[in-house]
Design an enzyme around this catalytic site. Structure first.
Site, PDB file in Angstrom:
ATOM      1  N   LYS A   1       6.001 -35.979  29.689  1.00  0.00           N
ATOM      2  CA  LYS A   1       6.674 -36.647  28.574  1.00  0.00           C
ATOM      3  C   LYS A   1       5.952 -36.398  27.243  1.00  0.00           C
ATOM      4  O   LYS A   1       4.805 -35.966  27.221  1.00  0.00           O
ATOM      5  CB  LYS A   1       6.770 -38.145  28.887  1.00  0.00           C
ATOM      6  CG  LYS A   1       7.646 -38.451  30.129  1.00  0.00           C
ATOM      7  CD  LYS A   1       7.799 -39.961  30.339  1.00  0.00           C
ATOM      8  CE  LYS A   1       8.717 -40.249  31.525  1.00  0.00           C
ATOM      9  NZ  LYS A   1       8.917 -41.707  31.720  1.00  0.00           N
TER      10      LYS A   1
ATOM     11  N   TYR B   1      19.042 -40.449  30.503  1.00  0.00           N
ATOM     12  CA  TYR B   1      18.690 -41.824  30.885  1.00  0.00           C
ATOM     13  C   TYR B   1      19.887 -42.775  30.847  1.00  0.00           C
ATOM     14  O   TYR B   1      19.714 -43.990  30.745  1.00  0.00           O
ATOM     15  CB  TYR B   1      17.547 -42.342  30.007  1.00  0.00           C
ATOM     16  CG  TYR B   1      16.188 -41.796  30.428  1.00  0.00           C
ATOM     17  CD1 TYR B   1      15.583 -42.224  31.610  1.00  0.00           C
ATOM     18  CD2 TYR B   1      15.509 -40.862  29.660  1.00  0.00           C
ATOM     19  CE1 TYR B   1      14.356 -41.738  32.020  1.00  0.00           C
ATOM     20  CE2 TYR B   1      14.262 -40.369  30.051  1.00  0.00           C
ATOM     21  CZ  TYR B   1      13.698 -40.817  31.239  1.00  0.00           C
ATOM     22  OH  TYR B   1      12.466 -40.340  31.634  1.00  0.00           O
TER      23      TYR B   1
ATOM     24  N   PHE C   1      15.297 -51.794  26.876  1.00  0.00           N
ATOM     25  CA  PHE C   1      14.375 -50.783  26.345  1.00  0.00           C
ATOM     26  C   PHE C   1      15.025 -49.408  26.165  1.00  0.00           C
ATOM     27  O   PHE C   1      14.344 -48.446  25.818  1.00  0.00           O
ATOM     28  CB  PHE C   1      13.148 -50.661  27.255  1.00  0.00           C
ATOM     29  CG  PHE C   1      13.468 -50.310  28.693  1.00  0.00           C
ATOM     30  CD1 PHE C   1      13.709 -49.000  29.085  1.00  0.00           C
ATOM     31  CD2 PHE C   1      13.518 -51.312  29.661  1.00  0.00           C
ATOM     32  CE1 PHE C   1      14.000 -48.680  30.403  1.00  0.00           C
ATOM     33  CE2 PHE C   1      13.827 -51.000  30.986  1.00  0.00           C
ATOM     34  CZ  PHE C   1      14.065 -49.674  31.360  1.00  0.00           C
TER      35      PHE C   1
ATOM     36  N   ARG D   1       6.203 -39.102  43.696  1.00  0.00           N
ATOM     37  CA  ARG D   1       6.118 -40.484  43.192  1.00  0.00           C
ATOM     38  C   ARG D   1       4.751 -41.081  43.533  1.00  0.00           C
ATOM     39  O   ARG D   1       4.190 -41.844  42.755  1.00  0.00           O
ATOM     40  CB  ARG D   1       7.248 -41.351  43.788  1.00  0.00           C
ATOM     41  CG  ARG D   1       8.657 -40.898  43.469  1.00  0.00           C
ATOM     42  CD  ARG D   1       9.147 -41.268  42.103  1.00  0.00           C
ATOM     43  NE  ARG D   1       9.213 -42.690  41.881  1.00  0.00           N
ATOM     44  CZ  ARG D   1       9.826 -43.240  40.823  1.00  0.00           C
ATOM     45  NH1 ARG D   1      10.426 -42.459  39.919  1.00  0.00           N
ATOM     46  NH2 ARG D   1       9.837 -44.525  40.655  1.00  0.00           N
TER      47      ARG D   1
ATOM     48  N   THR E   1       5.259 -47.143  37.573  1.00  0.00           N
ATOM     49  CA  THR E   1       5.838 -47.002  36.232  1.00  0.00           C
ATOM     50  C   THR E   1       4.895 -47.554  35.168  1.00  0.00           C
ATOM     51  O   THR E   1       4.676 -46.930  34.133  1.00  0.00           O
ATOM     52  CB  THR E   1       7.178 -47.773  36.163  1.00  0.00           C
ATOM     53  OG1 THR E   1       7.995 -47.373  37.265  1.00  0.00           O
ATOM     54  CG2 THR E   1       7.905 -47.504  34.864  1.00  0.00           C
TER      55      THR E   1
ATOM     56  N   ARG F   1      -0.376 -41.239  36.227  1.00  0.00           N
ATOM     57  CA  ARG F   1      -0.171 -42.308  35.237  1.00  0.00           C
ATOM     58  C   ARG F   1      -1.440 -43.128  35.031  1.00  0.00           C
ATOM     59  O   ARG F   1      -1.737 -43.565  33.916  1.00  0.00           O
ATOM     60  CB  ARG F   1       1.016 -43.179  35.643  1.00  0.00           C
ATOM     61  CG  ARG F   1       2.350 -42.500  35.325  1.00  0.00           C
ATOM     62  CD  ARG F   1       3.526 -43.207  35.916  1.00  0.00           C
ATOM     63  NE  ARG F   1       4.798 -42.705  35.422  1.00  0.00           N
ATOM     64  CZ  ARG F   1       5.965 -42.953  36.008  1.00  0.00           C
ATOM     65  NH1 ARG F   1       6.016 -43.687  37.105  1.00  0.00           N
ATOM     66  NH2 ARG F   1       7.085 -42.464  35.499  1.00  0.00           N
TER      67      ARG F   1
ATOM     68  N   ASN G   1       4.551 -43.339  29.575  1.00  0.00           N
ATOM     69  CA  ASN G   1       3.847 -43.233  30.856  1.00  0.00           C
ATOM     70  C   ASN G   1       3.696 -41.807  31.384  1.00  0.00           C
ATOM     71  O   ASN G   1       3.651 -41.586  32.587  1.00  0.00           O
ATOM     72  CB  ASN G   1       4.486 -44.177  31.888  1.00  0.00           C
ATOM     73  CG  ASN G   1       5.947 -43.874  32.136  1.00  0.00           C
ATOM     74  OD1 ASN G   1       6.477 -42.911  31.597  1.00  0.00           O
ATOM     75  ND2 ASN G   1       6.585 -44.673  32.954  1.00  0.00           N
TER      76      ASN G   1
ATOM     77  N   HIS H   1       7.640 -38.057  34.291  1.00  0.00           N
ATOM     78  CA  HIS H   1       8.823 -38.526  35.009  1.00  0.00           C
ATOM     79  C   HIS H   1       8.797 -37.917  36.403  1.00  0.00           C
ATOM     80  O   HIS H   1       8.344 -36.790  36.578  1.00  0.00           O
ATOM     81  CB  HIS H   1      10.101 -38.054  34.296  1.00  0.00           C
ATOM     82  CG  HIS H   1      11.335 -38.161  35.139  1.00  0.00           C
ATOM     83  ND1 HIS H   1      11.975 -39.358  35.350  1.00  0.00           N
ATOM     84  CD2 HIS H   1      12.017 -37.238  35.866  1.00  0.00           C
ATOM     85  CE1 HIS H   1      13.021 -39.154  36.160  1.00  0.00           C
ATOM     86  NE2 HIS H   1      13.058 -37.875  36.475  1.00  0.00           N
TER      87      HIS H   1
ATOM     88  N   GLU I   1      19.071 -33.774  38.118  1.00  0.00           N
ATOM     89  CA  GLU I   1      18.155 -33.629  36.983  1.00  0.00           C
ATOM     90  C   GLU I   1      17.688 -32.180  36.815  1.00  0.00           C
ATOM     91  O   GLU I   1      17.512 -31.700  35.695  1.00  0.00           O
ATOM     92  CB  GLU I   1      16.963 -34.577  37.158  1.00  0.00           C
ATOM     93  CG  GLU I   1      17.375 -36.037  37.049  1.00  0.00           C
ATOM     94  CD  GLU I   1      16.322 -37.028  37.503  1.00  0.00           C
ATOM     95  OE1 GLU I   1      16.597 -38.237  37.473  1.00  0.00           O
ATOM     96  OE2 GLU I   1      15.209 -36.602  37.895  1.00  0.00           O
TER      97      GLU I   1
HETATM   98  P1  GTP Z   1      10.753 -42.222  35.483  1.00  0.00           P
HETATM   99  O1  GTP Z   1      10.022 -41.336  36.442  1.00  0.00           O
HETATM  100  O2  GTP Z   1      10.495 -41.837  34.050  1.00  0.00           O
HETATM  101  O3  GTP Z   1      12.202 -42.366  35.813  1.00  0.00           O
HETATM  102  O4  GTP Z   1      10.059 -43.641  35.645  1.00  0.00           O
HETATM  103  P2  GTP Z   1      10.234 -44.687  36.830  1.00  0.00           P
HETATM  104  O5  GTP Z   1      11.221 -44.214  37.825  1.00  0.00           O
HETATM  105  O6  GTP Z   1       8.863 -45.021  37.308  1.00  0.00           O
HETATM  106  O7  GTP Z   1      10.805 -45.928  36.036  1.00  0.00           O
HETATM  107  P3  GTP Z   1      12.330 -46.288  35.687  1.00  0.00           P
HETATM  108  O8  GTP Z   1      13.247 -45.220  36.164  1.00  0.00           O
HETATM  109  O9  GTP Z   1      12.557 -47.683  36.119  1.00  0.00           O
HETATM  110  O10 GTP Z   1      12.292 -46.275  34.099  1.00  0.00           O
HETATM  111  C1  GTP Z   1      12.474 -45.061  33.388  1.00  0.00           C
HETATM  112  C2  GTP Z   1      11.533 -45.033  32.214  1.00  0.00           C
HETATM  113  O11 GTP Z   1      11.902 -46.031  31.289  1.00  0.00           O
HETATM  114  C3  GTP Z   1      10.065 -45.352  32.529  1.00  0.00           C
HETATM  115  O12 GTP Z   1       9.346 -44.276  33.012  1.00  0.00           O
HETATM  116  C4  GTP Z   1       9.552 -45.772  31.176  1.00  0.00           C
HETATM  117  O13 GTP Z   1       9.267 -44.632  30.366  1.00  0.00           O
HETATM  118  C5  GTP Z   1      10.758 -46.488  30.596  1.00  0.00           C
HETATM  119  N1  GTP Z   1      10.628 -47.931  30.800  1.00  0.00           N
HETATM  120  C6  GTP Z   1      10.773 -48.632  31.937  1.00  0.00           C
HETATM  121  N2  GTP Z   1      10.583 -49.942  31.733  1.00  0.00           N
HETATM  122  C7  GTP Z   1      10.285 -50.056  30.414  1.00  0.00           C
HETATM  123  C8  GTP Z   1       9.980 -51.154  29.561  1.00  0.00           C
HETATM  124  O14 GTP Z   1       9.924 -52.304  29.999  1.00  0.00           O
HETATM  125  N3  GTP Z   1       9.744 -50.857  28.248  1.00  0.00           N
HETATM  126  C9  GTP Z   1       9.803 -49.599  27.752  1.00  0.00           C
HETATM  127  N4  GTP Z   1       9.572 -49.377  26.453  1.00  0.00           N
HETATM  128  N5  GTP Z   1      10.095 -48.545  28.517  1.00  0.00           N
HETATM  129  C10 GTP Z   1      10.319 -48.765  29.821  1.00  0.00           C
HETATM  130 MG    MG Z   2      13.133 -43.476  37.314  1.00  0.00          MG
END
Ligand code: GTP
Ligand code: MG
Length: 139
Positions: free
Chosen positions: A10, A50, A58, A86, A92, A103, A113, A116, A127
């Site tokens: 990212k 997304y 968010f 993962r 996350t 991370r 973070n 992805h 994707e």
């Molecule tokens: P990805 O691998 O990026 O998909 O992350 P994930 O699967 O661990 O998390 P998820 O799919 O639930 O959320 C996608 C992305 O949204 C996260 O990786 C973060 O960058 C962002 N995100 C999730 N929760 C929050 C939040 O509470 N605040 C903010 N600013 N960003 C968030």
């Molecule tokens: Mg995700």
């Protein structure tokens, strides 16, 4: 694509100079890179990628972050790739990410973070196709 997953390094991790270190971790964990590019998401492309989070509070912040600078997109191959990756990236929220995960090492916050990782075989495939043409993916 059950032995493949999709990842992005990212904008935060690219800005902070972590591309090399993250690719090193990916290699050390036994993933083979079958497609890779340095690119940048437009606001529209980030919104589309997304879309699933569009109702979340968010979403606007996430789209602004993901489109603010370059990313590295890649398709990775390993047995049980989605789950294995993962595990390699950690939770996350980096505060909850296990020691030594990507991370834990390189993310700065829940939003920024570092990487992805696809959450299912189906999404890995969707994707990958979102970012790469057929010719850009090794068979
Ligand atoms: P990805 O691998 O990026 O998909 O992350 P994930 O699967 O661990 O998390 P998820 O799919 O639930 O959320 C996608 C992305 O949204 C996260 O990786 C973060 O960058 C962002 N995100 C999730 N929760 C929050 C939040 O509470 N605040 C903010 N600013 N960003 C968030
Ligand atoms: Mg995700």
């Amino acid at each position: 694509m059950s032995n493949r997953t999709f990842t992005m390094i990212k904008p935060d991790a690219v800005e902070n100079g972590h591309i090399g270190a993250i690719l090193e971790k990916i290699n050390a964990a036994g993933f083979k890179i079958v497609a890779m590019k340095l690119t940048k998401l437009s606001k529209e492309r980030a919104e589309k990628f997304y879309q699933v989070h569009s109702e979340r509070p968010f979403y606007g912040e996430l789209v602004a972050f993901m489109s603010r600078g370059p990313i590295v997109a890649a398709i990775l191959e390993k047995e049980n790739a989605v789950e294995e990756f993962r595990t390699l990236i950690g939770s996350t929220n980096p505060a909850d990410a296990d020691e030594g995960t990507i991370r834990n090492l390189y993310a700065t916050s829940m939003g920024e973070n570092a990487v992805h990782g696809s959450d299912s075989d189906e999404n890995a495939s969707i994707e990958g196709v979102f970012h790469f043409s057929k010719e850009e993916i090794l068979s």
